[in-house]
Design an enzyme around this catalytic site. Structure first.
Site, PDB file in Angstrom:
ATOM      1  N   GLY B 127       7.187 -87.914 136.247  1.00  0.00           N
ATOM      2  CA  GLY B 127       7.995 -87.173 135.283  1.00  0.00           C
ATOM      3  C   GLY B 127       9.109 -86.364 135.927  1.00  0.00           C
ATOM      4  O   GLY B 127      10.095 -86.044 135.279  1.00  0.00           O
ATOM      5  N   GLU B 128       8.949 -86.035 137.185  1.00  0.00           N
ATOM      6  CA  GLU B 128       9.934 -85.140 137.808  1.00  0.00           C
ATOM      7  C   GLU B 128      11.106 -85.929 138.382  1.00  0.00           C
ATOM      8  O   GLU B 128      12.048 -86.248 137.671  1.00  0.00           O
ATOM      9  CB  GLU B 128       9.256 -84.272 138.867  1.00  0.00           C
ATOM     10  CG  GLU B 128       8.349 -83.228 138.202  1.00  0.00           C
ATOM     11  CD  GLU B 128       7.864 -82.157 139.150  1.00  0.00           C
ATOM     12  OE1 GLU B 128       8.679 -81.659 139.952  1.00  0.00           O
ATOM     13  OE2 GLU B 128       6.669 -81.822 139.101  1.00  0.00           O
TER      14      GLU B 128
END
Lengths: 606, 321
Positions: B127-128
Site C-alpha cells: 500500500g505504501e
C-alpha cells in the site's frame, strides 16, 4: 654437468622452501594470534555483561522513581546487540561457532537476551503507568478528603467512616506496592467495594473523583503484580550466567589453544635448534671450503706473481737489450757521423796539404829569386853610383843637365833607397806565406794523417792557433802559458783538431766584450800531459753541461754548428786513452782540460 | 493493621516521597536536550538526500519519501492518513521523520528496529511505495550520477544495503535542535515564560512525563493506548491498525500497544495519534488525559501544558519548523 647443476639447484631450492614452510607453519601455529582475538572476545563478553548489569541497575531505579527517563533502559539493548555482533564476527573468524556446544551457548544467550529485552519492554510500559498511579494516589485521596471536609450538613460519623475507608484503601494500595500479597489484594478489593458503596451514598460531585481513585487503585491492583512478575522473570533470566558460560568456554578453548601453541612452540624451538645446527654445520663446511679456495687462490697468486716477475725480468732484459741495441745504433751513427766528419776533415787536410805543397814550390823560387834580386840590385846600385860619380866627366853640359833632370824627375835616389826595402818586405811576405803553408801542413799532417807518431804538442797548438787566428783576433786576446812538455805519442792532426774545436768554442763563448783565451800546458806526471783552454766567456749552464759531449748537441743557431765538435773531440781523446773535463761557471767562464798519456798502450793503437 | 490515620498518612507520604525525591535528584531531569547533529560522511548524506526525494523508489515512480515526510511540514504531511502509491489512504498516520533516528524503534507498532529496516519495509509494502528492492536497485543503478555517487561514497556498486544505508544516514542528520525548551534545559532558564514553566511542571505532575521522557520526549517505550479507558470502543470503527503491536507479535498483551511518539515539534505535526483522530493539540491532550492518565485536568492546567508543548518546536537548517 649442466643438467646436474640445475638439478642440484632445484633440489637446494626445494629443500630451502620446504624448511622455510615448516618454519612458517610452526610459527603460525604457535603465534599468539588466537590469544589476541581471545582477549578481544573476552573483553566484549565482559562489556556485554557490564551493560547487562547496568541494565538491571537501571531497572531497579525505574521501579522506584516516578519521573524516570527510560533512555538508559534502551541504550544497553542497543549496545549489547552491537557488542554481540562484534563478538560474533570475531568468533566467526575463529570458527568457534561450529561446534554444537558453542552453537548452544550462543543460542542460549541470544534467547535469554531477547526474552529479557522483551520483558524489559513490557516492564517499561507497565511500570510507567503503575508509577503514575502510585504517585497520583495520595493526591487523589487527599482531594476526596478535602471534598468530604466541605460537606457541612452530612452525618459526621458516616463521613468519618468514609474518610477512614478511603485512607485505608489508599494505604493498602501503597502497601500493596511494597508488599504484593494476595491478602493485600483481597483487602484492596474489599476497600474498592466499600468505596463503590460509599460512592452511592455521597452526592453526585463525588462520583468522578471516586471513580478516578478507584480506577487508579484498580490499575495498581492490576499492574503491580504484573510488574513484579516481569521483574521476577527478568531476574530469573540467566543472561549473565550464559555470558559466564561463554566466557568459560572461551577460557577453556584458549587454554587448549595455549597448550597447542606451547606444543608448537616446543616444535618450533626444536626445529629452530636443528636448523641452527644445520646452519652451523654448513658454516663450518663453508669456512673449510673457503680456506681451501683461499689456499688455492694464494698458490695461484704466488704462481701469478712469479710469472709476472719472470715476465718483468724478461721484459727488463729485452728493454736492456733494446737499449743496448739503441746505444749501439747511436754509437754507430755517431761513429759514422764522426767518420764522415773525420773524412771531411781528412780530405780538407789533404786538400790543404796538397795546396801547401803546390804553393811551397813557387814560394821556394820566389824566395830564392828575391834573394838573387837583392844581390843583383846591390850590384846595380854600385853601378849606378859609379855612373853618377862619372857624370861631371861628361862633356856636354846639356847632356849632363838632362841627366840630372831625369834623375831628379825619376826620384832615383828615393827608388834606390826604396827597392831594397821592397825586396826585404817581399822576402818577409814570402817567408810568412811559407810559414802558413808549413802550419797548414803541420795542422793537417796529411802526409801521415792516421799514423801514431811522437809529436811536439806546442808546435801543433801553435799552428792550430795560427790557423784559427783569423777567428780569434777580433774577439779575444790569446794568452799562452806553456809548460815543458815531452813529445807525446799521438795522432797530431786529431789533437790539433781538438785544440781547434776548443779554441773556436772559447771564441764563440765570448760576448760583445773582448775576452781572454788562455791556453796552458803542462806535465801532470812522467807519463801524462795536460792542455787547458780557458775562457772568461758566458759559461755553460749546469743543465747543458752534461750534454755538451753528446753528438749533435749544439746551442748555436742552425747551420752554424754541427753539434759534432765536442763529441768528436771526446771521441779523439778517448781514442788516445785520455780524458777531457770541463769546468764551467755561468758568467765567469769555462775551462776545458784535456789529459793525454805520453805513451799509448799498445792495445789502443790500431 | 491498627495504625492511627494521621500517622499512617504521614507514613504513606513518606513512603512515597522519600525514595521518589531522593532518586529524582539523583538521576536528574527525565528530559534531556537533543544531541548535536552527527558528523556523517557528507557524500552518503547527499546520496540519502537525493534518494529521499526520488520517486523512483516507489513502484510507479509517483511517491518519494519526501512526498509524505515533507521537511517543510514538520517532517510529515498534515494528512490524517497519507495516500499510498495506489491512491488509497495508508493504515496509519504519517509520523514525522525529524528526530526519528532517536526513536528506539520505527513505525507506530515498533516493527522496525532501525531506520534501514524502516526504509526496507516502506519501499516494498504494497500500500505504501509498493515497489521491490530489485527494481529500485536497477532503476537507481541505471542513473549514472547515482552510480558515480555510490562508487565514491561506498566504493562499490548500488545495492539494497547501500541504498538503505544512504537513506538512513541522511535521516540521522534530520535533527531539530535549538527548541526553546532545549535551550531551557541547557541552562537558559529565562527563555521560557512563567506559564510555560508551569506547563512543564503540570506535564510532570499529571504524569505525562511517565511515558514522554528521554531525549526524544517519548519514542523510547511502548504503551497501551487506553490504559484507563477503552479509546477504541469510544471512537468506533475499529481497524486492523488499531491492534498496534499485536499485529507484529500476536501477543494478546500487545493489543492496542503502540510506540509512544516523540513530542518534539508536536505543535507542528497535527493531526495526532496513529489514526490521526486528534486534529488539534487540545483534542490530543484531552484524549491523553482521559485514556492514558485517567484524570480530569483543570482548564488552566491543560492550557499551560499546551503552552509547554509549543516550546518543543525546534529548528532545521536554521529555521524554526
Amino acid at each position: 654437468m649442466r643438467l646436474t647443476r640445475r638439478r642440484s639447484l632445484l633440489l637446494l631450492t626445494t629443500s630451502a622452501v620446504l624448511l622455510a614452510s615448516v618454519l612458517v607453519y610452526l610459527y603460525l601455529m604457535s603465534k599468539a594470534d588466537e590469544s589476541g582475538t581471545y582477549t578481544q572476545a573476552r573483553d566484549l563478553i565482559r562489556q556485554i555483561k557490564q551493560n547487562d548489569s547496568q541494565w538491571e541497575n537501571e531497572i531497579l531505579k525505574a521501579r522506584t522513581s516516578i519521573n524516570y527517563n527510560y533512555d538508559p533502559l534502551v541504550w544497553p539493548v542497543v549496545e549489547m546487540k552491537r557488542l554481540w555482533r562484534a563478538f560474533e564476527s570475531i568468533e566467526t573468524r575463529n570458527q568457534h561457532g561450529n561446534s554444537p556446544a558453542w552453537r548452544q551457548a550462543y543460542a542460549d544467550y541470544q534467547q535469554a537476551f531477547e526474552e529479557k529485552a522483551n520483558y524489559v519492554e513490557r516492564f517499561k510500559s507497565h511500570n510507567a503507568v503503575l508509577r503514575n498511579s502510585l504517585a497520583f494516589l495520595p493526591a487523589a485521596a487527599d482531594g476526596i478528603q478535602a471534598q468530604l471536609g466541605q460537606l457541612a450538613d452530612a452525618d459526621a460519623l458516616r463521613l468519618h467512616n468514609i474518610s477512614t475507608d478511603t485512607y485505608d484503601l489508599m494505604l493498602s494500595s501503597l502497601e500493596f506496592a511494597q508488599m504484593t500479597t494476595d491478602d493485600k489484594a483481597a483487602d484492596i478489593l474489599v476497600g474498592l467495594n466499600k468505596l463503590a458503596v460509599n460512592k452511592e451514598r455521597l452526592p453526585l460531585e463525588f462520583h468522578a473523583p471516586i471513580d478516578t481513585l478507584s480506577n487508579h487503585i484498580a490499575l495498581i491492583l492490576r499492574e503491580q503484580p504484573k510488574v513484579n512478575q516481569l521483574l521476577e522473570q527478568i531476574g530469573a533470566l540467566p543472561v549473565a550466567a550464559h555470558l559466564d558460560a561463554i566466557a568459560m568456554m572461551l577460557d577453556r578453548d584458549e587454554r587448549t589453544a595455549l597448550l597447542v601453541n606451547q606444543r608448537y612452540h616446543f616444535y618450533l624451538l626444536v626445529f629452530s635448534t636443528l636448523l641452527v645446527l644445520l646452519l652451523l654445520y654448513m658454516a663450518v663446511w663453508l669456512l673449510r671450503s673457503f680456506g681451501e679456495i683461499n689456499r688455492v687462490n694464494r698458490a695461484l697468486v704466488v704462481a701469478n706473481d712469479e710469472l709476472e716477475q719472470r715476465v718483468a725480468r724478461r721484459t727488463q732484459a729485452l728493454t736492456q737489450a733494446s737499449a743496448a741495441l739503441q746505444r749501439e745504433i747511436d754509437e754507430r751513427k755517431l761513429l759514422e757521423s764522426q767518420l764522415v766528419q773525420s773524412e771531411k776533415l781528412a780530405s780538407l787536410g789533404q786538400l790543404a796539404a796538397g795546396i801547401a805543397h803546390e804553393v811551397n814550390n813557387p814560394i821556394g823560387f820566389v824566395s830564392s829569386n828575391l834573394g838573387a834580386l837583392g844581390t843583383y840590385f846591390a850590384r846595380l846600385q854600385d853601378m849606378l853610383k859609379a855612373y853618377r860619380d862619372a857624370e861631371p866627366a861628361i862633356g856636354p853640359a846639356t847632356l849632363q843637365a838632362s841627366l840630372v833632370k831625369l834623375r831628379s824627375e825619376m826620384e832615383l835616389a828615393y827608388i834606390l833607397d826604396d827597392i831594397p826595402l821592397l825586396i826585404s818586405e817581399s822576402k818577409d811576405g814570402i817567408s810568412r806565406v811559407g810559414q802558413i803553408v808549413r802550419d797548414l801542413k803541420d795542422f793537417s799532417r796529411v802526409d801521415s794523417s792516421q799514423d801514431w807518431q811522437w809529436a811536439n804538442l806546442h808546435q801543433g797548438i801553435d799552428s792550430t792557433l795560427n790557423i784559427a787566428a783569423s777567428e780569434l783576433k777580433y774577439k779575444a786576446d790569446l794568452v799562452k802559458q806553456y809548460g815543458v812538455l815531452p813529445e807525446v805519442e799521438c795522432l797530431p792532426s786529431q789533437i790539433n783538431q781538438v785544440i781547434m774545436n776548443l779554441v773556436v768554442n772559447a771564441a764563440h763563448a765570448m760576448g760583445t766584450e773582448r775576452g781572454t783565451i788562455t791556453v796552458r800546458t803542462g806535465c801532470a806526471n812522467d807519463d801524462k800531459v795536460w792542455i787547458e783552454v780557458a775562457d772568461n766567456g758566458c759559461g755553460i749552464p749546469a743543465q747543458s753541461l752534461q750534454k755538451i759531449f753528446d753528438p749533435f748537441y749544439t746551442t748555436k743557431p742552425v747551420g752554424q754548428g754541427t753539434g759534432l765538435g765536442l763529441s768528436l773531440s771526446y771521441g779523439i781523446i778517448k781514442r788516445h786513452c785520455g780524458e777531457i773535463h770541463v769546468h764551467s761557471e755561468v758568467g765567469v767562464g769555462t775551462t776545458f782540460r784535456v789529459e793525454l798519456p805520453v805513451r799509448q798502450a799498445q792495445a789502443a793503437i790500431r | 493493621m491498627p495504625i492511627h490515620p494521621p500517622f499512617r498518612t504521614c507514613a504513606g507520604v513518606l513512603l512515597l516521597l522519600v525514595p521518589s525525591i531522593g532518586l529524582a535528584q539523583a538521576i536528574g531531569g527525565p528530559l534531556t536536550p537533543l544531541p548535536a547533529v552527527p558528523a556523517l560522511a557528507p557524500e552518503r548524506v547527499e546520496l540519502g538526500r537525493k534518494l529521499f526525494n526520488d520517486p523512483r523508489l516507489s513502484s510507479n515512480a509517483s511517491l518519494a519519501c519526501a512526498s509524505c515526510h515533507r521537511l517543510d511540514q514538520g517532517g510529515a504531511d498534515g494528512q490524517v492518513r497519507s495516500l499510498g502509491v495506489d491512491g488509497k489512504p495508508l493504515p496509519v498516520n504519517t509520523p514525522s521523520v525529524f528526530n526519528a533516528s532517536l526513536n528506539f524503534r520505527q513505525f507506530w507498532d515498533g516493527r522496525a528496529q532501525t531506520l534501514e529496516e524502516q526504509a526496507h519495509l516502506v519501499v516494498q509494502r504494497p500500500g505504501e511505495m509498493g515497489s521491490d528492492w530489485q527494481v529500485v536497485v536497477q532503476r537507481i543503478a541505471a542513473d549514472p550520477s547515482y552510480r558515480a555517487g555510490f562508487a565514491k561514497a561506498y566504493g562499490k556498486a548500488v545495492d539494497e544495503h547501500t541504498l538503505q544505508d544512504a537513506l538512513a544516514t541522511f535521516q540521522r542528520t534530520l535533527l531539530t535542535p535549538d527548541s526553546r525548551f532545549d535551550r531551557y534545559l541547557q541552562g537558559d532558564t529565562e527563555i521560557l515564560s512563567k506559564d510555560e514553566k508551569y506547563g512543564y511542571a503540570r506535564f510532570q505532575e499529571y504524569g505525562c512525563i511517565a511515558c514522554h521522557q528521554g531525549v526524544n520526549i517519548g519514542g523510547n517505550m511502548l504503551q497501551k493506548f487506553g490504559v484507563l479507558g477503552d479509546f477504541f470502543a469510544d471512537r468506533g470503527n475499529p481497524t486492523p491498525a488499531d491492534l498496534g503491536r499485536f499485529n507484529v507479535t500476536g501477543d494478546e498483551e500487545d493489543r492496542h500497544v503502540f510506540k509512544v511518539p516523540s513530542l518534539r515539534n508536536v505543535a507542528v505535526t497535527a493531526p495526532y495519534f496513529h489514526d490521526g483522530s486528534a486534529p488539534t493539540l487540545e483534542a490530543a491532550v484531552d484524549v491523553m488525559f482521559r485514556y492514558q492518565l485517567g484524570r480530569t485536568p483543570s482548564t488552566d492546567d491543560k492550557a499551560l501544558i499546551i503552552q509547554f508543548l509549543k516550546t518543543l518546536t525546534g529548528e532545521w537548517e536554521g529555521k524554526p519548523l
